[in-house]
Design an enzyme around this catalytic site. Structure first.
Site, short mmCIF file in Angstrom:
data_model
loop_
_atom_site.label_atom_id
_atom_site.label_comp_id
_atom_site.label_asym_id
_atom_site.label_seq_id
_atom_site.Cartn_x
_atom_site.Cartn_y
_atom_site.Cartn_z
N LYS A 187 -9.71 21.31 3.31
CA LYS A 187 -9.73 22.76 3.11
C LYS A 187 -10.22 23.05 1.71
O LYS A 187 -9.58 22.69 0.73
CB LYS A 187 -8.35 23.40 3.29
CG LYS A 187 -8.44 24.94 3.31
CD LYS A 187 -7.12 25.63 3.03
CE LYS A 187 -6.89 25.90 1.57
NZ LYS A 187 -7.82 26.92 0.99
N GLY A 240 -3.71 21.45 -7.15
CA GLY A 240 -3.59 22.88 -7.46
C GLY A 240 -2.36 23.13 -8.31
O GLY A 240 -1.89 22.26 -9.05
N SER A 241 -1.81 24.31 -8.17
CA SER A 241 -0.69 24.71 -9.01
C SER A 241 0.61 24.06 -8.56
O SER A 241 0.77 23.68 -7.39
CB SER A 241 -0.52 26.24 -8.99
OG SER A 241 -0.03 26.66 -7.72
N VAL A 244 2.36 26.13 -5.69
CA VAL A 244 1.82 25.89 -4.35
C VAL A 244 2.12 24.46 -3.90
O VAL A 244 2.38 24.21 -2.72
CB VAL A 244 0.31 26.17 -4.30
CG1 VAL A 244 -0.26 25.86 -2.91
CG2 VAL A 244 0.03 27.62 -4.66
N GLY A 245 2.13 23.52 -4.84
CA GLY A 245 2.50 22.14 -4.50
C GLY A 245 3.88 22.05 -3.89
O GLY A 245 4.11 21.28 -2.95
N GLU A 263 -1.37 16.64 -7.03
CA GLU A 263 -1.88 16.64 -8.41
C GLU A 263 -1.82 18.08 -8.86
O GLU A 263 -2.60 18.92 -8.41
CB GLU A 263 -3.31 16.08 -8.44
CG GLU A 263 -3.77 15.68 -9.83
CD GLU A 263 -4.58 16.77 -10.50
OE1 GLU A 263 -3.97 17.49 -11.34
OE2 GLU A 263 -5.76 16.90 -10.21
N CYS A 297 -6.81 21.21 -15.20
CA CYS A 297 -5.37 20.99 -15.12
C CYS A 297 -4.83 20.17 -16.29
O CYS A 297 -3.68 20.32 -16.69
CB CYS A 297 -5.01 20.32 -13.80
SG CYS A 297 -5.92 18.80 -13.49
N GLU A 394 1.19 27.44 -18.00
CA GLU A 394 -0.20 27.04 -17.84
C GLU A 394 -1.07 28.29 -17.69
O GLU A 394 -0.88 29.08 -16.77
CB GLU A 394 -0.36 26.14 -16.61
CG GLU A 394 -1.77 25.61 -16.44
CD GLU A 394 -1.92 24.68 -15.26
OE1 GLU A 394 -2.68 23.69 -15.36
OE2 GLU A 394 -1.28 24.95 -14.21
#
Length: 494
Positions: A187, A240-241, A244-245, A263, A297, A394
């Protein structure tokens, strides 16, 4: 393959044919709805792409499962490797077209797209293709039995990749998944889907069997959620963030306990001691935070400078940063282009305002650049306190804080005062001190006298809330295999 092709051109007149369909079972198909993808340098719509809902996610997963149980699993490792090498060759062949698409859709400087992003996906594919026939188990000496292990593919893998490095992240996910014999559904970010869809065309040209690689796009709460919860997906890799992880991990746990690698975010410290080569430290610190417009990141967003050289560092850092070419990402000499979207632009500007409101000094930058697009000046804050929002959270943009420290213990305490642990850097000529400090830092990667040096053959990932598992290098293979023990009775009786 022509039903979802649209023609456009870049602001510099480079003509492009863009694929906008969902890539499922080696065909481009329609989705549940469409999403506009925007040129961040102008704020104007490039085109609309098809977006996957639950039905299309099911189609992609079923295609991947059929391929896993069929032609892909029957292929020898060398045959799989040959296809990966072929794909890498085609990516190199179409470097310029892929670079133009990446810069148009993402906003990164065209030179970086050519020399970094497009090259990195080809390099990753070749590196992992070389492992295809080297994934094997062990014979174990046991009493009365022949015991051995097999390293087998997991099955259908899902990869949810971010918008900051669309092509590089695609390579980081495809390489280890394919070389270990898995099939995959990727995705892309809804913000930057176009370059991956070009790669999808090359996957067909390379001769991959239908269903081995499927590339779809869509919104995280719909498409990403459906993949993370899918009962026929055996492994999900997310970049991603951290927020969301957590959602991905929760969905995986609440469904079929699929294997998860994450990650995630970072707030990485960059520590500069008074014996460092100051000019080199300035250049690397600049790359550490402003590379890819701060949308990285592992960005060195917290710079700590020993008190005795703090003022000199700031002066040199401002002077060097002022030379940054900010502007049209299609110009060869542009270093910093726009932020990826209006939402990201607004988010970064809110952080800048927060820094000012909480009493930090905006030493340089802090403003929008230009009258169109999502450009932000390189921004440096000084006189910050460790509890300020801009120090703790972040930002994911061209914003950095610069703080003083007195001694090693002082800076270690500040560096460790974060929930993250993705990366860090140390600048010093004292090798013993460099090793000691790097050992004490909680980070998945520590750079010494450099920054943002990312290689396909060294593991990358985080400590703490920066993630689980590793990308790249031999370590990445463990995330895509399952170990089976086989025991053959030789001379034992019950």
């Amino acid at each position: 393959m022509t039903g979802y092709l649209v023609e456009t051109e870049t602001p510099k007149g480079y003509k492009l044919k863009l694929q906008t369909g969902l890539f499922i079972n080696n065909k481009f198909v329609g989705g549940s709805n469409t999403i506009d993808t925007v040129n961040p340098a102008t704020g104007k719509v490039i085109t609309a792409v098809q977006a996957a809902g639950k039905e299309e996610v099911d189609m992609a997963v079923e295609a991947a499962l059929d391929a896993f149980n069929g032609p892909w699993r029957k292929m020898s490792p060398l045959e799989r490797a040959s296809l990966m090498f072929k794909l890498a060759d085609l990516i190199d062949r179409d470097n310029e077209e892929l670079s133009q698409i990446e810069t148009l859709d993402n906003g990164k400087g065209i030179t970086f797209s050519r020399l970094f992003d497009v090259k990195q996906i080809a390099i990753s594919l070749r590196y992992f293709a070389g492992y295809a026939d080297k994934v094997h188990g062990k014979v174990i000496d046991t009493e009365g039995a022949l015991s051995y292990t097999r390293h087998e593919p997991i099955g259908v893998c899902a990869a949810i990749i971010p918008w900051n490095f669309p092509l590089m992240m695609l390579g980081w996910k495809l390489g280890p998944a394919l070389c270990t014999g898995n099939t995959i559904v990727v995705k892309t970010s809804e913000l930057t889907p176009l370059s991956a869809l070009k790669v999808a065309q090359l996957i067909v040209e390379a001769g991959f069997p239908p269903g081995v690689v499927n590339i779809i796009t869509g919104y995280g709460p719909i498409t990403g959620e459906a993949l993370s919860r899918h009962m026929k997906v055996a492994k999900v890799a997310f970049t991603g963030s951290t927020a969301v992880g957590r959602a991905v991990m929760r969905a995986a746990a609440e469904s079929n306990l699929k294997k998860v690698t994450l990650e995630l975010g970072g707030k990485s410290p960059n520590i500069i001691f008074d014996d460092a080569d100051l000019d080199q430290a300035v250049r690397w610190a600049h790359k550490g935070i402003f590379f890819n417009h701060g949308q990285c990141c592992c960005a060195g967003s917290r710079i700590y400078v020993q008190s005795s050289i703090h003022d000199e560092f700031l002066k040199k850092f401002k002077e060097y940063t002022s030379q940054t070419k900010l502007g049209d990402p299609h110009d060869d000499d542009t270093f910093q282009g726009p932020q990826v979207s209006k939402a990201q632009f607004d988010r970064i500007m809110r952080y800048i305002e927060s820094g000012k409101e909480q009493g930090a000094t905006c030493y340089m930058g802090g403003n929008q650049w230009g009258s169109e697009g999502y450009f932000i000046e390189p921004t440096v804050f000084t006189n910050v306190k460790e509890d300020m929002t801009i120090v703790r959270e972040e930002i994911f943009g061209p914003v950095v804080t610069v703080s003083k420290f007195d001694d090693v213990d002082d800076v270690i305490n500040m560096a460790l005062d974060t929930e993250y642990g993705l990366a860090a850097a140390v600048f010093t000529k004292d090798t013993a001190r460099a090793i000691d400090v790097s050992n004490r830092l909680a980070a998945g990667t520590v750079w010494i006298n450099c920054y943002n040096e990312l290689d396909y053959n060294t593991p990358f990932g985080g400590f703490r809330q920066s993630g689980i598992g590793r990308e790249n290098g031999e370590y990445a293979l463990d995330n895509y295999i399952q170990v089976k023990t086989v025991k053959i009775n030789v001379n034992r009786t019950p």
